[in-house]
Scaffold this motif. Structure first.
Motif, mmCIF file in Angstrom:
data_model
loop_
_atom_site.group_PDB
_atom_site.id
_atom_site.type_symbol
_atom_site.label_atom_id
_atom_site.label_comp_id
_atom_site.label_asym_id
_atom_site.label_seq_id
_atom_site.Cartn_x
_atom_site.Cartn_y
_atom_site.Cartn_z
ATOM 1 N N GLY A 103 0.802 -1.212 0.000
ATOM 2 C CA GLY A 103 0.000 0.000 0.000
ATOM 3 C C GLY A 103 0.829 1.253 0.000
ATOM 4 N N LYS A 104 1.895 1.251 0.787
ATOM 5 C CA LYS A 104 2.720 2.451 0.880
ATOM 6 C C LYS A 104 4.187 2.084 1.014
ATOM 7 C CE LYS A 104 3.266 6.812 3.372
ATOM 8 N NZ LYS A 104 2.891 7.615 4.570
ATOM 9 N N LEU A 105 4.956 2.642 0.114
ATOM 10 C CA LEU A 105 6.403 2.512 0.193
ATOM 11 C C LEU A 105 6.904 3.229 1.425
ATOM 12 C CD1 LEU A 105 9.342 2.206 -0.890
ATOM 13 C CD2 LEU A 105 8.902 4.268 -2.228
ATOM 14 N N GLY A 106 7.771 2.601 2.179
ATOM 15 C CA GLY A 106 8.299 3.248 3.371
ATOM 16 C C GLY A 106 8.844 2.266 4.361
ATOM 17 N N THR A 107 8.445 2.415 5.579
ATOM 18 C CA THR A 107 9.000 1.610 6.654
ATOM 19 C C THR A 107 8.050 0.489 7.063
ATOM 20 O OG1 THR A 107 8.075 3.196 8.224
ATOM 21 C CG2 THR A 107 10.370 3.513 7.566
ATOM 22 N N ILE A 108 8.570 -0.404 7.865
ATOM 23 C CA ILE A 108 7.781 -1.532 8.354
ATOM 24 C C ILE A 108 7.064 -1.108 9.625
ATOM 25 C CG2 ILE A 108 7.879 -3.919 9.177
ATOM 26 C CD1 ILE A 108 10.513 -4.147 7.552
ATOM 27 N N GLY A 109 5.751 -1.174 9.630
ATOM 28 C CA GLY A 109 4.964 -0.687 10.751
ATOM 29 C C GLY A 109 4.130 -1.720 11.455
ATOM 30 N N VAL A 110 4.254 -2.979 11.084
ATOM 31 C CA VAL A 110 3.565 -4.070 11.772
ATOM 32 C C VAL A 110 4.602 -4.857 12.559
ATOM 33 C CG1 VAL A 110 2.211 -6.180 11.526
ATOM 34 C CG2 VAL A 110 1.765 -4.224 10.019
ATOM 35 N N LEU A 111 4.394 -4.989 13.865
ATOM 36 C CA LEU A 111 5.323 -5.679 14.767
ATOM 37 C C LEU A 111 6.689 -5.009 14.793
ATOM 38 C CD1 LEU A 111 4.466 -9.412 13.896
ATOM 39 C CD2 LEU A 111 3.650 -8.076 15.855
ATOM 40 N N ASN A 112 6.735 -3.748 14.464
ATOM 41 C CA ASN A 112 7.990 -3.006 14.414
ATOM 42 C C ASN A 112 7.705 -1.533 14.671
ATOM 43 O OD1 ASN A 112 10.922 -2.838 13.729
ATOM 44 N ND2 ASN A 112 10.173 -1.575 12.029
ATOM 45 N N GLN A 149 8.062 -9.158 7.039
ATOM 46 C CA GLN A 149 9.516 -9.012 7.105
ATOM 47 C C GLN A 149 10.052 -9.513 8.440
ATOM 48 O OE1 GLN A 149 12.210 -8.952 5.305
ATOM 49 N NE2 GLN A 149 11.840 -6.973 4.328
ATOM 50 N N ALA A 150 10.029 -10.810 8.656
ATOM 51 C CA ALA A 150 10.459 -11.385 9.925
ATOM 52 C C ALA A 150 11.904 -11.090 10.284
ATOM 53 C CB ALA A 150 10.208 -12.896 9.937
ATOM 54 N N PRO A 151 12.856 -11.033 9.355
ATOM 55 C CA PRO A 151 14.219 -10.695 9.759
ATOM 56 C C PRO A 151 14.342 -9.322 10.391
ATOM 57 C CG PRO A 151 14.253 -11.775 7.643
ATOM 58 C CD PRO A 151 12.807 -11.493 7.961
ATOM 59 N N THR A 152 13.365 -8.473 10.213
ATOM 60 C CA THR A 152 13.358 -7.184 10.895
ATOM 61 C C THR A 152 12.761 -7.306 12.281
ATOM 62 O OG1 THR A 152 13.260 -5.870 8.865
ATOM 63 C CG2 THR A 152 12.408 -4.844 10.866
ATOM 64 N N PHE A 153 11.598 -7.922 12.391
ATOM 65 C CA PHE A 153 10.931 -7.960 13.698
ATOM 66 C C PHE A 153 11.007 -9.310 14.390
ATOM 67 C CE2 PHE A 153 7.511 -7.934 10.376
ATOM 68 C CZ PHE A 153 7.151 -9.266 10.439
ATOM 69 N N GLY A 154 11.656 -10.284 13.760
ATOM 70 C CA GLY A 154 11.913 -11.554 14.421
ATOM 71 C C GLY A 154 10.883 -12.624 14.130
ATOM 72 N N GLN A 155 11.354 -13.848 13.926
ATOM 73 C CA GLN A 155 10.426 -14.946 13.676
ATOM 74 C C GLN A 155 9.570 -15.237 14.906
ATOM 75 O OE1 GLN A 155 12.146 -18.737 12.633
ATOM 76 N NE2 GLN A 155 10.190 -19.583 11.958
ATOM 77 N N GLU A 156 10.132 -15.040 16.082
ATOM 78 C CA GLU A 156 9.348 -15.317 17.290
ATOM 79 C C GLU A 156 8.064 -14.505 17.311
ATOM 80 O OE1 GLU A 156 9.558 -14.708 22.138
ATOM 81 O OE2 GLU A 156 11.428 -14.857 20.985
ATOM 82 N N ASN A 157 8.169 -13.206 17.060
ATOM 83 C CA ASN A 157 6.971 -12.380 17.071
ATOM 84 C C ASN A 157 6.058 -12.673 15.889
ATOM 85 O OD1 ASN A 157 7.499 -11.136 19.482
ATOM 86 N ND2 ASN A 157 8.357 -9.267 18.591
ATOM 87 N N LEU A 158 6.622 -13.084 14.760
ATOM 88 C CA LEU A 158 5.778 -13.484 13.643
ATOM 89 C C LEU A 158 4.979 -14.731 13.997
ATOM 90 C CD1 LEU A 158 4.780 -13.155 10.770
ATOM 91 C CD2 LEU A 158 6.780 -14.458 9.985
ATOM 92 N N VAL A 159 5.612 -15.692 14.685
ATOM 93 C CA VAL A 159 4.893 -16.897 15.101
ATOM 94 C C VAL A 159 3.773 -16.523 16.071
ATOM 95 C CG1 VAL A 159 5.067 -19.123 16.269
ATOM 96 C CG2 VAL A 159 6.870 -18.395 14.698
ATOM 97 N N ARG A 160 4.066 -15.609 16.980
ATOM 98 C CA ARG A 160 3.014 -15.147 17.906
ATOM 99 C C ARG A 160 1.827 -14.583 17.126
ATOM 100 N NH1 ARG A 160 4.929 -14.286 23.300
ATOM 101 N NH2 ARG A 160 7.215 -14.453 23.486
ATOM 102 N N PHE A 161 2.126 -13.755 16.145
ATOM 103 C CA PHE A 161 1.078 -13.144 15.321
ATOM 104 C C PHE A 161 0.321 -14.220 14.536
ATOM 105 C CE2 PHE A 161 -0.320 -11.169 11.316
ATOM 106 C CZ PHE A 161 -1.037 -10.077 11.788
ATOM 107 N N TYR A 162 1.050 -15.145 13.949
ATOM 108 C CA TYR A 162 0.403 -16.221 13.187
ATOM 109 C C TYR A 162 -0.479 -17.099 14.073
ATOM 110 C CZ TYR A 162 3.005 -15.639 8.750
ATOM 111 O OH TYR A 162 3.489 -15.207 7.549
ATOM 112 N N LEU A 163 -0.013 -17.387 15.276
ATOM 113 C CA LEU A 163 -0.812 -18.218 16.175
ATOM 114 C C LEU A 163 -2.109 -17.513 16.542
ATOM 115 C CD1 LEU A 163 -1.231 -20.729 17.870
ATOM 116 C CD2 LEU A 163 0.205 -19.713 19.659
ATOM 117 N N GLN A 164 -2.007 -16.194 16.763
ATOM 118 C CA GLN A 164 -3.208 -15.429 17.043
ATOM 119 C C GLN A 164 -4.151 -15.453 15.835
ATOM 120 O OE1 GLN A 164 -3.750 -14.520 19.986
ATOM 121 N NE2 GLN A 164 -5.272 -12.867 20.024
#
Length: 800
Positions: A404-413, A454-469
């Protein structure tokens, strides 16, 4: 196979770019994952906001490009800069709902298995994703009389009518449902392989029996009222009855289960294509939309800036130009062609603005959903299943233009990373509730909950948390336990398939999504003939291993591009590495891209070589969605300027197979996965029994976020607003009555409110640079005078 001679090469993290394209793989070279954009600052783009990521797309397929990984203006991110370009393996190729019941108040990526920065274990076969740098930065009874002749006539008419109804029901409903033999294959006597149209018991306004189904050669009426001859040489059968609009009797091909039959994942093959650029635009897919505003004071480089430019351009229709695009770019005819091409699935990217927008978000709100509903109708009519792909999340999950928008990562970061994740999960719930309804679940049978996070930015651990939710939300939306609702697709987040082994064991129908591309990084002028076996060497074993170790694994995106030639493939105005004009500074080019983009000059031999590459890719990936079905013409040149990315053009011009089954066995003896999957992996015994150790390790919310710190110190939303329910389509039967289409919400027990801003707290812009500190103080006891709560309301019904 032609090409330079080679010697076996042992993989290492400092692998140079002198590896021939057809070098055989070493045992450790079969890494999986994907390779996407990068984030090293670009001097030529200093005008971007501080911390803005660099444009979308893919990344290096081969090491040795030097310090500049693939960068493109429409898709990058400085949030997590990578330090070199050794990010990809040469071998992996850049691999009843009342309101009271629910709503209202009534580090740098490395390909080295020995990389010490990784937080996850390695295997000798898989390491981190080799594709990260590529995309980083759904009658009245007759009256009788005493007169004998009339009685006899009435009896005869009744018999004929009953016979007609029985035949209609048999051919239109019963037979499609029973056209499978015990093995799950369509029998040779299947109606899908017969031709001609068949009547049903449906009465037309004239009182005659309406034709509601047919095969190759039958006449069909489209939504716009036009008629045409249905052509499907692969045994497809269409089905559409206005009196029964949710009938799933259609079958895309004789070898694909009809929609009212079970698609046996792991046995039945997903042969799919993306409808990219339609409901979520990208510059290189629909260049004509962006060419209008490429020279404006704020050039259109993503849908955000495109929407701003369109809104200001009232002379040309303002923001409604986007709806004109929705109406024309993909139509019912495309679905007919997709089924006829032997494809049985479409992946449809969609942005959160299909549901709502907030604050100053410029997107055309709530309109694309109308056209997704059309897609569901067309898919149902032609027996095609849909993978609904949540492609753009608020704040951006990756900082690339397609979010949607070029720029920074704003989810889980960053400071708004948790609030944006809350909002995203609400949207996942709204979509899941809709597609879990019985009217839609057999058509929209897969749900990709987040595209390319972009898990390498915010970490796979937090991505797994988000996915589990997200997993719990989607399964709860079904409301009836295991086996309900769609298959859930998780993108591997550029962490590598091996790092997902052991995750979601006992889950109910989860899948891994990977995006392998071969086109960015060190360029080569080698012909297509030198790539004939590369996909088999690089991808086939990786797919097999993941299918066995995790479960269903599918390539959600891949293309035929072997270099970065093509208008805006790297982003708006960024040039190409191949020509040496790329703004990332990759060194001298190899010459003109004309030979790769001017498809009118391609010889039959070259087209055959491209088709061979396509077939080996299909065979290696096994379950796939090609990116993408259609590339629009440039308004400047009047033709497709990125031909290797268009499946439709490949069919028209002769470099895509007319029957994808021709790929079967190409990659032997690599031993493609021979199903079935485990019972729990497809919703059977043991499904939805996640291990306690797993769920306890990945609780929600996260304790801290990258670039922000403890979640307790960050802005968060409160659940206090009515949930905007997505509207259902409107169908009218032959008697003029409205046919029930559900209410948009499957689980009536799901009464949780929507997360919105707390009037006593301070918030930053959802799209804020992650380097900005959070508000201090975060919350007070009194509501702020300037607080305007975001509007959250029922979405209006779709347009006719």
């Amino acid at each position: 196979m032609s090409g330079p001679a080679y010697e076996p090469v042992q993989w290492s993290s400092d692998h140079q770019d002198d590896v021939p394209y057809n070098t055989p793989l070493s045992p450790d070279a079969m890494q999986t994952g994907f390779h996407n954009p990068e984030t090293i600052p670009l001097d030529p783009l200093d005008d971007l906001p501080a911390g803005a990521s660099r444009p979308r797309f893919l990344g290096s397929a081969f090491a040795g490009e030097g310090p500049n990984p693939r960068e493109s203006y429409a898709s990058s991110s400085n949030s997590f800069p990578i330090q070199d370009d050794y990010n990809s393996s040469v071998y992996a190729l850049n691999e009843q709902r009342p309101d009271a019941g629910r709503g209202s108040a009534s580090y740098g990526y490395r390909d080295d298995p020995a990389d010490s920065q990784s937080n996850f274990g390695k295997s000798p076969v898989f390491t981190e994703s080799p594709y990260l740098a590529e995309k980083r930065n759904a009658y009245p009874a007759p009256r009788t009389s005493r007169r004998r002749p009339i009685i006899i006539g009435a009896v005869v008419v009744s018999i004929l009518l009953v016979a007609g109804i029985a035949l209609g029901i048999y051919f239109g409903v019963v037979r499609p449902k029973n056209d499978k033999d015990g093995s799950g294959a369509v029998s040779s006597g299947s109606t899908a392989s017969s031709s001609g149209a068949r009547p049903s018991a449906t009465n037309s306004p004239s009182g005659t029996l309406a034709v509601v189904t047919g095969g190759d050669g039958s006449q069909i009426t489209l939504d716009d009222g036009t008629t045409m001859t249905y052509t499907n040489k692969l045994g497809g059968t269409w089905y559409w009855d206005e009196n029964d609009p949710f009938n799933n009797g259609a079958q895309a091909q004789s070898y694909t289960p009809a929609l009212n039959q079970t698609f046996n994942y792991g046995v039945d093959i997903i042969r799919g294509v993306n409808l990219g650029g339609w409901l979520n635009t990208e510059p290189f897919i629909v260049p004509a939309l962006y060419e209008l505003y490429v020279n404006s004071s704020t050039p259109a480089v993503d849908e955000w800036t495109l929407s701003q430019n369109m809104a200001a351009d009232t002379a040309n229709g303002g923001l409604s130009q986007l709806e004109d695009h929705y109406k024309t770019f993909i139509t019912e005819q495309d679905f007919i062609e997709i089924a006829a091409a032997g494809l049985n699935y479409v992946r449809i990217p969609i942005g959160f603005w299909a549901i709502e927008t907030r604050d100053d978000e410029p997107f055309l709100a709530k309109t694309s959903w109308t056209y997704f509903l059309k897609a569901i109708k067309w898919a149902r009519k032609y027996g095609i299943r849909i993978n609904l792909d949540f492609h753009a999340l608020p704040g951006s999950q990756n900082g690339w233009n397609h979010s949607g928008k070029l720029g920074t990562i704003g989810v889980l970061n960053g400071p708004m990373g948790y609030a944006n994740a809350q909002r995203s999960l609400d949207y996942i719930r709204i979509l899941a509730e809709f597609i879990s309804q019985p009217e839609y679940k057999d058509v929209v049978s897969m749900f990709g909950v987040t595209n390319e996070p972009q898990a390498p930015t915010f970490g796979q651990e937090n991505l797994v948390r988000f996915y589990l939710q997200a997993y719990n939300i989607v399964r709860n939306a079904g409301g009836v336990g295991a086996g309900s609702g769609p298959f859930i697709s998780f993108h591997e987040g550029f962490e590598g398939l091996a790092n997902w082994v052991g995750m979601f064991v006992g889950s109910d129908r989860t899948s891994l999504d990977i995006h392998p591309y071969l086109c960015f990084g060190t360029q080569s002028s080698a012909p297509y003939s030198s790539y004939a076996s590369t996909p088999c060497q690089a991808w086939a074993v990786a797919q097999n291993t993941s299918m066995s170790a995790f479960g269903l694994t599918q390539a959600g995106e891949w293309s035929l591009a072997i270099n970065d030639c093509g208008l805006w493939v790297n982003g708006v105005g960024l040039g190409t590495r191949y020509e040496g004009t790329y703004q990332g500074g990759t060194g001298p080019g190899l010459g003109s891209c004309d030979q790769w983009t001017d498809f009118a000059t391609w010889t039959p031999a070259m087209k055959q070589d491209i088709e061979n590459f396509a077939l080996s890719s299909m065979s290696a990936l096994q379950n796939y969605f090609f990116w993408t079905w259609k590339i629009g013409n440039s308004s400047v040149t009047g033709k497709v300027e990125a031909p290797q990315w268009s499946y439709q053009l490949g069919l028209q011009q002769g470099w895509m197979p007319t029957d994808p089954r021709a790929a079967d066995g190409i990659c032997q003896p690599s031993q493609p996965f021979n199903g079935p999957l485990s019972a729990w992996q497809v919703g059977g015994a043991g499904a939805n029994t996640l291990q306690a150790a797993f769920t306890n390790s990945y609780t929600w919310p996260p304790t801290s976020l990258s670039a922000a710190g403890a979640v307790s110190t960050l802005p968060s939303y409160i659940t206090s607003s009515a949930v905007p329910t997505l509207p259902v389509p409107t169908f009218t039967n032959s008697a003029g009555s409205t046919v029930s289409a559900g209410d948009g919400w499957q689980n009536t027990q799901d009464t949780t409110l929507m997360a919105v801003a707390n009037p006593t707290c301070s918030y930053l812009d959802p799209w804020v640079n992650p380097t900005v500190p959070p508000p201090n103080p975060l919350c007070t006891g009194n509501a702020r005078r300037d607080f305007k709560p975001p509007r959250s309301q029922i979405t209006p019904p779709p347009k006719a």
